[in-house]
Design a protein around this motif. Structure first.
Motif, PDB file in Angstrom:
ATOM      1  N   PRO A 198       0.830  -1.216   0.000  1.00 20.74           N
ATOM      2  CA  PRO A 198       0.000   0.000   0.000  1.00 20.74           C
ATOM      3  C   PRO A 198       0.860   1.259   0.000  1.00 20.74           C
ATOM      4  O   PRO A 198       2.014   1.251   0.437  1.00 20.74           O
ATOM      5  N   ASN A 199       0.278   2.320  -0.499  1.00 22.39           N
ATOM      6  CA  ASN A 199       0.972   3.610  -0.500  1.00 22.39           C
ATOM      7  C   ASN A 199       1.318   4.012   0.936  1.00 22.39           C
ATOM      8  O   ASN A 199       0.502   3.855   1.855  1.00 22.39           O
ATOM      9  N   GLU A 200       2.515   4.549   1.121  1.00 22.17           N
ATOM     10  CA  GLU A 200       2.977   4.901   2.475  1.00 22.17           C
ATOM     11  C   GLU A 200       2.053   5.890   3.172  1.00 22.17           C
ATOM     12  O   GLU A 200       1.862   5.818   4.391  1.00 22.17           O
ATOM     13  N   ILE A 201       1.470   6.823   2.422  1.00 24.03           N
ATOM     14  CA  ILE A 201       0.585   7.794   3.066  1.00 24.03           C
ATOM     15  C   ILE A 201      -0.668   7.111   3.595  1.00 24.03           C
ATOM     16  O   ILE A 201      -1.194   7.471   4.649  1.00 24.03           O
ATOM     17  N   LEU A 259      -3.706   4.575   8.283  1.00 22.33           N
ATOM     18  CA  LEU A 259      -4.128   3.389   9.034  1.00 22.33           C
ATOM     19  C   LEU A 259      -3.528   3.411  10.436  1.00 22.33           C
ATOM     20  O   LEU A 259      -4.230   3.152  11.435  1.00 22.33           O
ATOM     21  N   ASP A 260      -2.248   3.746  10.527  1.00 26.97           N
ATOM     22  CA  ASP A 260      -1.624   3.859  11.847  1.00 26.97           C
ATOM     23  C   ASP A 260      -2.316   4.939  12.675  1.00 26.97           C
ATOM     24  O   ASP A 260      -2.511   4.769  13.895  1.00 26.97           O
ATOM     25  N   GLY A 261      -2.689   6.030  12.029  1.00 25.72           N
ATOM     26  CA  GLY A 261      -3.379   7.101  12.737  1.00 25.72           C
ATOM     27  C   GLY A 261      -4.732   6.661  13.263  1.00 25.72           C
ATOM     28  O   GLY A 261      -5.149   7.049  14.363  1.00 25.72           O
ATOM     29  N   ALA A 262      -5.441   5.838  12.491  1.00 23.19           N
ATOM     30  CA  ALA A 262      -6.733   5.329  12.945  1.00 23.19           C
ATOM     31  C   ALA A 262      -6.554   4.470  14.192  1.00 23.19           C
ATOM     32  O   ALA A 262      -7.322   4.579  15.165  1.00 23.19           O
ATOM     33  N   VAL A 263      -5.536   3.618  14.190  1.00 23.32           N
ATOM     34  CA  VAL A 263      -5.285   2.759  15.351  1.00 23.32           C
ATOM     35  C   VAL A 263      -4.840   3.599  16.550  1.00 23.32           C
ATOM     36  O   VAL A 263      -5.283   3.373  17.689  1.00 23.32           O
ATOM     37  N   GLN A 264      -3.995   4.598  16.305  1.00 17.77           N
ATOM     38  CA  GLN A 264      -3.541   5.477  17.389  1.00 17.77           C
ATOM     39  C   GLN A 264      -4.685   6.212  18.061  1.00 17.77           C
ATOM     40  O   GLN A 264      -4.636   6.506  19.257  1.00 17.77           O
ATOM     41  N   THR A 265      -5.717   6.533  17.295  1.00 13.59           N
ATOM     42  CA  THR A 265      -6.852   7.277  17.856  1.00 13.59           C
ATOM     43  C   THR A 265      -7.941   6.359  18.400  1.00 13.59           C
ATOM     44  O   THR A 265      -9.062   6.815  18.657  1.00 13.59           O
ATOM     45  N   GLY A 266      -7.610   5.073  18.559  1.00  9.24           N
ATOM     46  CA  GLY A 266      -8.509   4.189  19.287  1.00  9.24           C
ATOM     47  C   GLY A 266      -9.382   3.274  18.472  1.00  9.24           C
ATOM     48  O   GLY A 266     -10.245   2.576  19.021  1.00  9.24           O
ATOM     49  N   HIS A 267      -9.173   3.242  17.162  1.00  7.22           N
ATOM     50  CA  HIS A 267     -10.006   2.389  16.325  1.00  7.22           C
ATOM     51  C   HIS A 267      -9.387   1.007  16.176  1.00  7.22           C
ATOM     52  O   HIS A 267      -8.172   0.835  16.221  1.00  7.22           O
ATOM     53  N   SER A 323      -4.982  14.358  12.619  1.00  5.14           N
ATOM     54  CA  SER A 323      -4.163  15.076  13.605  1.00  5.14           C
ATOM     55  C   SER A 323      -3.351  14.132  14.488  1.00  5.14           C
ATOM     56  O   SER A 323      -2.697  14.576  15.434  1.00  5.14           O
ATOM     57  N   SER A 324      -3.337  12.849  14.167  1.00  5.61           N
ATOM     58  CA  SER A 324      -2.597  11.876  14.969  1.00  5.61           C
ATOM     59  C   SER A 324      -1.095  11.995  14.739  1.00  5.61           C
ATOM     60  O   SER A 324      -0.637  12.566  13.740  1.00  5.61           O
ATOM     61  N   GLY A 325      -0.331  11.405  15.652  1.00  6.33           N
ATOM     62  CA  GLY A 325       1.114  11.434  15.536  1.00  6.33           C
ATOM     63  C   GLY A 325       1.630  10.708  14.307  1.00  6.33           C
ATOM     64  O   GLY A 325       2.693  11.043  13.778  1.00  6.33           O
ATOM     65  N   ALA A 326       0.866   9.727  13.832  1.00  4.71           N
ATOM     66  CA  ALA A 326       1.306   8.954  12.672  1.00  4.71           C
ATOM     67  C   ALA A 326       1.426   9.806  11.420  1.00  4.71           C
ATOM     68  O   ALA A 326       2.239   9.520  10.533  1.00  4.71           O
ATOM     69  N   TRP A 364       4.379  13.921   7.998  1.00  3.23           N
ATOM     70  CA  TRP A 364       4.040  14.320   6.627  1.00  3.23           C
ATOM     71  C   TRP A 364       3.780  15.818   6.500  1.00  3.23           C
ATOM     72  O   TRP A 364       3.649  16.333   5.390  1.00  3.23           O
ATOM     73  N   GLY A 365       3.699  16.514   7.635  1.00  2.00           N
ATOM     74  CA  GLY A 365       3.499  17.959   7.590  1.00  2.00           C
ATOM     75  C   GLY A 365       2.217  18.353   6.885  1.00  2.00           C
ATOM     76  O   GLY A 365       2.223  19.177   5.966  1.00  2.00           O
ATOM     77  N   ILE A 366       1.101  17.779   7.318  1.00  2.00           N
ATOM     78  CA  ILE A 366      -0.142  17.975   6.560  1.00  2.00           C
ATOM     79  C   ILE A 366      -0.930  19.187   7.039  1.00  2.00           C
ATOM     80  O   ILE A 366      -0.824  19.618   8.186  1.00  2.00           O
ATOM     81  N   GLU A 367      -1.722  19.708   6.119  1.00  2.00           N
ATOM     82  CA  GLU A 367      -2.634  20.823   6.394  1.00  2.00           C
ATOM     83  C   GLU A 367      -3.946  20.552   5.658  1.00  2.00           C
ATOM     84  O   GLU A 367      -3.940  20.224   4.469  1.00  2.00           O
ATOM     85  N   GLU A 368      -5.054  20.702   6.373  1.00  2.00           N
ATOM     86  CA  GLU A 368      -6.359  20.506   5.738  1.00  2.00           C
ATOM     87  C   GLU A 368      -6.689  21.727   4.885  1.00  2.00           C
ATOM     88  O   GLU A 368      -6.778  22.844   5.373  1.00  2.00           O
ATOM     89  N   ILE A 369      -6.884  21.475   3.592  1.00  2.00           N
ATOM     90  CA  ILE A 369      -7.200  22.558   2.656  1.00  2.00           C
ATOM     91  C   ILE A 369      -8.700  22.702   2.479  1.00  2.00           C
ATOM     92  O   ILE A 369      -9.230  23.814   2.411  1.00  2.00           O
ATOM     93  N   SER A 370      -9.397  21.588   2.374  1.00  2.00           N
ATOM     94  CA  SER A 370     -10.848  21.624   2.154  1.00  2.00           C
ATOM     95  C   SER A 370     -11.543  20.646   3.091  1.00  2.00           C
ATOM     96  O   SER A 370     -11.172  19.463   3.116  1.00  2.00           O
ATOM     97  N   PRO A 371     -12.483  21.129   3.917  1.00  2.00           N
ATOM     98  CA  PRO A 371     -12.958  22.508   3.995  1.00  2.00           C
ATOM     99  C   PRO A 371     -12.034  23.459   4.730  1.00  2.00           C
ATOM    100  O   PRO A 371     -12.197  24.677   4.632  1.00  2.00           O
ATOM    101  N   GLY A 372     -11.091  22.954   5.522  1.00  2.00           N
ATOM    102  CA  GLY A 372     -10.149  23.826   6.201  1.00  2.00           C
ATOM    103  C   GLY A 372     -10.770  24.587   7.360  1.00  2.00           C
ATOM    104  O   GLY A 372     -11.829  24.223   7.883  1.00  2.00           O
ATOM    105  N   LEU A 373     -10.106  25.671   7.767  1.00  2.00           N
ATOM    106  CA  LEU A 373     -10.534  26.417   8.945  1.00  2.00           C
ATOM    107  C   LEU A 373     -11.877  27.109   8.770  1.00  2.00           C
ATOM    108  O   LEU A 373     -12.440  27.627   9.734  1.00  2.00           O
TER     109      LEU A 373
END
Length: 502
Positions: free
Chosen positions: A150-153, A158-166, A404-407, A411-420
């Protein structure tokens, strides 16, 4: 074999039609004619998994759009396949059973024998599942399984989903689990495997199978109340195919209902509006149209996202919007490209898609005239039921927690849509209603049951008529809580058994 007197005429060479034709002609004494409106030769891009987003606008798609939707104030593209393989030749190749709880409501209109447990042998019959998970098929035509790399991103998501309790599911495709995991795909040795590849191609050399492509079905033919054939056109010439047995419609949730209506079968109001004489009153035809809408959160990344190799959406999750839901009613799918969005173009990033899996919104479908080339009037009425909006907002909040998880921090991500611009529930609801698309899973327009709004009975026979069945996604009373293609294959496998029964 003479194509004028086959034992079975099948209208529609998509997932269901290919599977049904292949299964029926395993008996050398059963002669089948398969009619498909599209081509036998599809664009080369069909075989390349990452290229699927371009296919809906090619000759492999019908180019349908809905009417302007109440929720968004705009029409919505509703891709469906045209050509051998149908939508299995243009879809995103996800092969997943709905969660078993989502089949419980199939009996609401009186359908008998269509629970998840009833369908399980047919699910198994379709597949050779490479995962080896319990309850999966081991000798079916379709080779299905998660991709090896699978693509690394997406793995970070998936790691983020598990980190957040799923929950980390083992087999999210099997219909028994909730949580997140890589999903089974119709990709074999790096290439798409469509229904035409897996089912039809091995059967084409059989002398008891005739396939006619470029064949647009005009109307069904009857003697009294018995369906005896199909009138269809090829290259501007009109032909007639008569059957010694039955006609089976496998043209999908859009095509099968439209052919009934062009034949004078349906709601009196719909038929008269299209100036078609009423042959058989069946008010449920074209009703109960529903689909999975999908809203998207689009993220920009500082770290380069690897070039997609597979279908873009290799990992998904099934979860409940509220703890008291009777089964998972949200799908979250991680997509390794930044989809076009309402805010700003993103050159490097990814998308998290959120879809209500058990939508309450219901719409309709009708012909605009008797002309088989006239565009239909398609109105799924997306997000007109408030519970669908609440479900997708719940999923958007969950997706944001994963993002927003540590995983995903490296990647230095920012939500563009819908964003703030959308921080509260009301703003998220507005975004979902305004900027959504079809997940391309329309079902229900010829729903199965035994009541006055049903179109087919529990053995897929059209009510009040003989020699006519429907065996595709149109008969699904209530959409399964996952992508629908695996369920359509199972319906076709069961239809083969029903037709073989003495």
């Amino acid at each position: 074999m003479s194509p004028q007197r086959p034992d079975v005429v099948i209208v529609g060479g998509g997932s269901a039609g290919c599977a049904l034709a292949a299964r029926l002609t395993e008996d050398p004494n059963t002669h089948v004619l398969l009619l498909e409106a599209g081509s036998a030769t599809l664009p080369e891009a069909v075989s390349s998994p990452p290229a699927w987003p371009s296919l809906a606008a090619s000759e492999a798609g019908w180019g349908d759009t809905t009417v302007v939707q109440q929720a968004s104030g705009a029409p919505v593209a509703l891709p469906r396949g045209k050509g051998l393989g149908g939508s299995s030749a243009i879809n995103a190749m996800v092969f997943a059973r709905g969660h078993h709880t989502s089949y419980d409501s199939w009996s609401a209109h009186g359908a008998k024998g269509w629970t998840y447990d009833d369908l399980l042998p047919y699910f198994q019959r379709t597949e050779t599942a490479t995962s080896g998970a319990p309850g999966r098929g081991t000798s079916g035509p379709l080779t299905v399984g998660p991709v090896g790399e699978p693509n690394e991103i997406l793995l970070a998501c998936l790691d983020g989903a598990v980190q957040t309790g799923h929950r980390r599911a083992v087999d999210i495709s099997g219909g028994l689990e909730e949580g997140f995991a890589p999903v089974d795909l119709n990709i074999v040795a790096g290439r798409r495997q469509s229904a035409a590849d897996a089912y039809l191609a091995p059967a084409l050399s059989r002398p008891n199978l005739v396939v006619v492509t470029g064949a647009t079905a005009h109307r069904l033919l009857f003697e009294g109340t018995r369906c005896v054939g199909v009138e269809y056109g090829v290259n501007g010439l009109t032909h007639t195919a008569k059957t010694a047995g039955e006609v089976v419609l496998t043209a999908g949730a859009i095509g099968s209902a439209l052919l009934l209506q062009r034949s004078g079968i349906g709601s009196e109001d719909d038929l008269r509006q299209a100036e078609v004489n009423v042959f058989h009153r069946l008010p449920g035809v074209g009703r109960n149209l529903h689909d999975h809408p999908r809203a998207n959160l689009v993220y920009q990344a500082q770290r380069p996202v690897p070039t997609p190799r597979n279908n873009h959406g290799e990992i998904l999750g099934l979860l409940r919007s509220t703890p008291d839901a009777d089964g998972p009613d949200i799908q979250i799918i991680f997509i390794d490209i930044p989809l076009p969005n309402a805010v700003a173009p993103v050159q490097n990033g990814f998308t998290i898609g959120i879809s209500p899996m058990r939508p309450a919104s219901r719409g309709s479908l009708r012909i605009s005239s008797a002309d088989p080339c006239a565009p239909p009037v398609i109105d799924p009425r997306y997000f007109t039921a408030e519970e669908d909006v609440r479900a997708v907002v719940s999923g958007m909040n969950t997706a944001r927690q994963i993002a927003s998880s540590g995983a995903l921090a490296p990647w230095g991500i920012e939500e563009i849509s819908p964003g703030l611009a959308a921080l509260d529930e009301e703003s998220l609801a507005h975004h979902a209603r305004k900027y959504f698309g079809s997940y391309c899973h329309p079902v229900g327009t010829c729903l199965m049951g035994e009541d006055e709004v049903s179109v087919v009975d529990s053995e897929l026979r059209v009510h009040g008529l003989e020699g006519l069945r429907i065996a595709d996604g149109s008969v699904i009373p209530s959409i399964p809580s996952n992508n629908t293609n695996a369920t359509v294959y199972a319906i076709a496998e069961r239809a083969a058994d029903l037709l073989r029964r003495p």
